[in-house]
Scaffold this active site. Sequence first.
Site, PDB file in Angstrom:
ATOM      1  N   HIS A   6       0.844  -1.201   0.000  1.00  0.00           N
ATOM      2  CA  HIS A   6       0.000   0.000   0.000  1.00  0.00           C
ATOM      3  C   HIS A   6       0.882   1.255   0.000  1.00  0.00           C
ATOM      4  O   HIS A   6       0.629   2.208  -0.744  1.00  0.00           O
ATOM      5  CB  HIS A   6      -0.848   0.075   1.287  1.00  0.00           C
ATOM      6  CG  HIS A   6      -1.914  -0.960   1.408  1.00  0.00           C
ATOM      7  ND1 HIS A   6      -2.056  -1.761   2.506  1.00  0.00           N
ATOM      8  CD2 HIS A   6      -2.928  -1.322   0.574  1.00  0.00           C
ATOM      9  CE1 HIS A   6      -3.106  -2.561   2.364  1.00  0.00           C
ATOM     10  NE2 HIS A   6      -3.639  -2.319   1.186  1.00  0.00           N
ATOM     11  N   LYS A  31     -18.384  -5.365   9.286  1.00  0.00           N
ATOM     12  CA  LYS A  31     -17.284  -6.270   8.940  1.00  0.00           C
ATOM     13  C   LYS A  31     -16.189  -6.157   9.996  1.00  0.00           C
ATOM     14  O   LYS A  31     -15.582  -5.092  10.156  1.00  0.00           O
ATOM     15  CB  LYS A  31     -16.740  -5.886   7.552  1.00  0.00           C
ATOM     16  CG  LYS A  31     -15.869  -6.958   6.937  1.00  0.00           C
ATOM     17  CD  LYS A  31     -15.374  -6.545   5.558  1.00  0.00           C
ATOM     18  CE  LYS A  31     -14.048  -7.200   5.259  1.00  0.00           C
ATOM     19  NZ  LYS A  31     -13.336  -6.543   4.184  1.00  0.00           N
ATOM     20  N   ARG A  50      -1.441  -6.084  -8.490  1.00  0.00           N
ATOM     21  CA  ARG A  50      -0.299  -6.977  -8.264  1.00  0.00           C
ATOM     22  C   ARG A  50      -0.269  -8.103  -9.285  1.00  0.00           C
ATOM     23  O   ARG A  50       0.790  -8.488  -9.780  1.00  0.00           O
ATOM     24  CB  ARG A  50      -0.399  -7.601  -6.853  1.00  0.00           C
ATOM     25  CG  ARG A  50      -0.278  -6.597  -5.732  1.00  0.00           C
ATOM     26  CD  ARG A  50      -0.851  -7.137  -4.445  1.00  0.00           C
ATOM     27  NE  ARG A  50      -2.280  -7.402  -4.605  1.00  0.00           N
ATOM     28  CZ  ARG A  50      -3.106  -7.729  -3.607  1.00  0.00           C
ATOM     29  NH1 ARG A  50      -2.640  -7.877  -2.397  1.00  0.00           N
ATOM     30  NH2 ARG A  50      -4.386  -7.930  -3.845  1.00  0.00           N
ATOM     31  N   SER A  99      -2.765  -8.007   2.909  1.00  0.00           N
ATOM     32  CA  SER A  99      -2.980  -7.953   4.356  1.00  0.00           C
ATOM     33  C   SER A  99      -3.371  -9.329   4.881  1.00  0.00           C
ATOM     34  O   SER A  99      -2.913  -9.753   5.936  1.00  0.00           O
ATOM     35  CB  SER A  99      -4.085  -6.935   4.687  1.00  0.00           C
ATOM     36  OG  SER A  99      -3.720  -5.656   4.236  1.00  0.00           O
TER      37      SER A  99
END
Length: 166
Positions: A21, A45, A94, A132
Amino acid sequence: MSKNETKAMFAGSFDPITNGHLDVINRAARIFDELQIGVLYNPNKKGLFDFEKRVELVKACTSHLDNVKVVSFNGLLVKYCMENGIDTLVRGIRTGSDVDYELQMARMNKELNPNIDTIMFPSDTKFSFISSSLIKEVLLFDADIKNLVPHVVLKELKDKKSKGEI
Ligand code: PNS
């Protein structure tokens, strides 16, 4: 900020912010006059880090960039952008599967607001495998993740691990 200055938004969950990030943030901050980092607030969430901690970590990791502003949003991203005079979304890609997913989001966002465009940054190869969720998974098995996350994040992750929260 004058009318001609460029304003972009890099939004995400940042649970937690990674070196991947940060690479996108550093690069986008060189291009736009103002870059907002939008931390998604979603009370439904439950992530690893609570919302306040995710914001705190993003702020700590971007404090070296004068034109970066950390904000929070919930609901539709394009709505937040429209209300705040932002017409560009920044995303990092990515892998090929990221491209598919990101194209779909970019097109949906354009459908929702034709004035907003998405600019995608190909990740640096050395960050192309970082996510993550994978970081949390490998940390669970005591992997060394010091090259994958900023120092302050590493400290918080190790703290969570020592408390058995990962
Ligand atoms: O951390 P992520 O999963 O890469 O972030 C995705 C995020 C937060 C940018 C995306 O889910 C989002 O914009 N959520 C807000 C709701 C919304 O606008 N959804 C429509 C997306 S096309």
